[in-house]
Scaffold this active site. Structure first.
Site, PDB file in Angstrom:
ATOM      1  N   PHE A 172       0.088  -6.846   6.765  1.00  0.00           N
ATOM      2  CA  PHE A 172       0.187  -5.680   5.879  1.00  0.00           C
ATOM      3  C   PHE A 172       1.345  -5.816   4.896  1.00  0.00           C
ATOM      4  CE2 PHE A 172       3.761  -2.793   6.485  1.00  0.00           C
ATOM      5  CZ  PHE A 172       4.381  -3.292   7.611  1.00  0.00           C
ATOM      6  N   LYS A 173       2.289  -6.694   5.190  1.00  0.00           N
ATOM      7  CA  LYS A 173       3.457  -6.832   4.312  1.00  0.00           C
ATOM      8  C   LYS A 173       3.060  -7.293   2.898  1.00  0.00           C
ATOM      9  CE  LYS A 173       6.834  -7.218   7.983  1.00  0.00           C
ATOM     10  NZ  LYS A 173       5.977  -7.030   9.182  1.00  0.00           N
ATOM     11  N   ASP A 174       1.889  -7.936   2.786  1.00  0.00           N
ATOM     12  CA  ASP A 174       1.407  -8.330   1.458  1.00  0.00           C
ATOM     13  C   ASP A 174       1.215  -7.123   0.533  1.00  0.00           C
ATOM     14  OD1 ASP A 174       1.164 -11.124   1.929  1.00  0.00           O
ATOM     15  OD2 ASP A 174      -0.786 -10.836   2.892  1.00  0.00           O
TER      16      ASP A 174
END
Ligand SMILES: *Cc1c(COP(=O)(O)O)cnc(C)c1O
Length: 466
Positions: free
Chosen positions: A111-113
């Site tokens: 999810f950090k993208d």
């Protein structure tokens, strides 16, 4: 919009400055001076809008003065164009009450993208009309490093020095970092633990001579722009499930309290959020803090959900700021006490305030595995260990038949194939776009875990301030 420090001493900054700065100069974290409001009509309209439209509506007030609508839209279209799903963050129904919000369709499958793809473009834009060359230094146990590298590879005026503990990240995670061969990416394997790598990064930031010579910057979730980008998907999901007329609960697998703080921000901005479920693994400092007022550091136990193996949750300070009535001086005092004693107690009234929105649960290894198994057997979905922790906490804490509950699916299961296979009997495979990961050339150096070796290495390659 202006941003103020949680410790009350650093100067207020605009969006551009806050994005490039990361941490505030008084050791605090930047937060918006006030929470912008999104009206019921705007939320209702989001139900049928593409992700980028929702993103522009939610982020517009935060970037006001730095980016106009057209510039913001261009950056979002570019950032989210790299996602493998047209929906960007698709909702998947598990049963009549429970959904997954899949946040892992970006280039590195975590999810950090969602935030870092945008942050990379913001850096590029804000640096384009300055003389400054940014030196990004970070330590990673896996996910943050690859997402940051993917977002910043080839960007002008940015050099990235990413430290990881040699031999202690998975092969997929290492290759996601070391096969990016852009000239501005410098992977450093440290002969030590993640804590050693992290301690060296902290020492470099605290080193006056180093910080005076280079414009050092951070890409971890203390950076406000990252949290801002994460607020968007709460609006996106809730509007599709009936907001503003119905409130929606979210279950969030939590480590640094960044993702769940974005949910808190969404609620402050007018989104009807029923509950935010703070789901931890056995490293349960946040569960202890919210349930018993006990915010005290324990030792870190390694788990199969390594991105949540955290004992000090940097972003919790942002919530503590509001719980202290936004009194920066009072919070600075409390945080000094915490840094000295490794413990802080939340008063009864602070706990009461937090409990109006937050509930929490620590999920052990057995329950986590049961969550992966349930999803595979009953809902035909393969989920990763972090997501399973969120799902199980949501099931246990959100009343059956009550608000719809959305679990944030924070990683693609193929990032953690061994744990998924052990729980479900199914070995998840990497998506086709990553299938050649094991054939690609790698580039990294291995250095001893000493500050001198690391700072010399960086000094020989970074660009000093003008
Ligand atoms: C980083 C990460 C988390 C924790 O997110 P925070 O914002 O630090 O709470 C959870 N799951 C995965 C897969 C992650 O990479």
């Amino acid at each position: 919009m202006r941003y103020i420090s949680t410790r009350g001493q650093a100067p207020a900054l605009n969006f551009e400055a806050v994005t490039l700065a990361g941490l505030a100069s008084d050791g605090g974290l930047y937060v918006p001076e006030s929470w912008p409001q999104i009206g019921a009509d705007e939320i209702a309209a989001m139900a049928t809008q593409p992700y980028v439209d929702v993103a522009v509506t939610v982020m517009r007030p935060f970037v006001a003065g730095a980016l106009d609508d057209e510039a913001l839209r261009d950056l979002c279209a570019k950032a989210y164009g790299s996602f493998a799903s047209d929906a960007v963050t698709p909702l998947v129904q598990l049963d009549p009450q429970h959904w997954l919000l899949e946040l892992f369709h970006g280039p590195t499958l975590a999810f950090k993208d969602v935030a870092l793809q945008l942050l990379g473009l913001l850096f590029e834009r804000f640096l384009s009309n300055r003389d400054t060359h940014l030196t990004v230094v970070g330590a990673t146990s896996g996910d943050t490093g690859s997402a940051a590298i993917e977002a910043l590879a080839g960007k002008a005026k940015v050099d990235v020095f990413m430290l990881h503990p040699a031999g202690r990240v998975s092969e997929v995670q290492r290759r996601q970092m070391t096969t990016v061969l852009a000239d501005n990416i410098h992977n450093i394997a440290i002969e030590g633990s993640f804590d050693d790598a992290q301690a060296m990064v902290k020492a470099l930031f605290a080193d006056q001579a180093f910080a005076g010579r280079y414009a050092v910057s951070a890409v971890n979730s203390i950076n406000w722009a990252r949290l801002m980008a994460q607020i968007v998907y709460y609006f996106y999901a809730a509007s599709r499930l009936g907001a503003p007329w119905r409130s929606v609960a979210f279950a969030v697998p939590t480590g640094n309290f960044g993702d769940v703080f974005a949910g808190y921000a969404a609620s402050k901005m007018g989104l009807p959020v029923d509950r935010l479920v703070v789901a931890t693994n056995t490293n349960d400092i946040l569960h202890r803090a919210l349930s018993a007022g006990d915010y005290s550091v324990g030792s870190v136990t390694p788990t199969d959900a390594p991105s949540m193996d955290i004992q000090v949750s940097s972003n919790f300070e942002r919530l503590l700021f509001d719980l202290h009535g936004r009194d920066g001086v009072a919070l600075a005092k409390a945080m000094q006490g915490f840094e000295a004693d490794k413990t802080l107690t939340l008063s009864q009234s602070m706990r009461g305030d937090a409990a109006s929105l937050f509930v929490s649960k620590a999920i052990d290894a057995k329950t986590m595995a049961a969550g992966m198994k349930w999803a595979a057997k009953r809902a035909d979905e393969i989920i990763d260990p972090h997501t399973a922790i969120g799902l199980m906490a949501g099931y246990q804490l959100i009343e059956k038949g009550g608000a719809p509950c959305v679990t944030l699916a924070t990683a693609h299961p193929a990032k953690f194939p061994d744990a998924v296979e052990a729980a479900t009997g199914i070995r998840p495979t990497l998506p086709a776009r990553l299938a050649d990961l094991f054939d690609k050339e790698e580039r990294y150096v291995t250095l001893p875990a000493t500050l001198r070796d690391v700072s010399n290495y960086i000094a020989q390659r970074a660009t000093p301030k003008p």
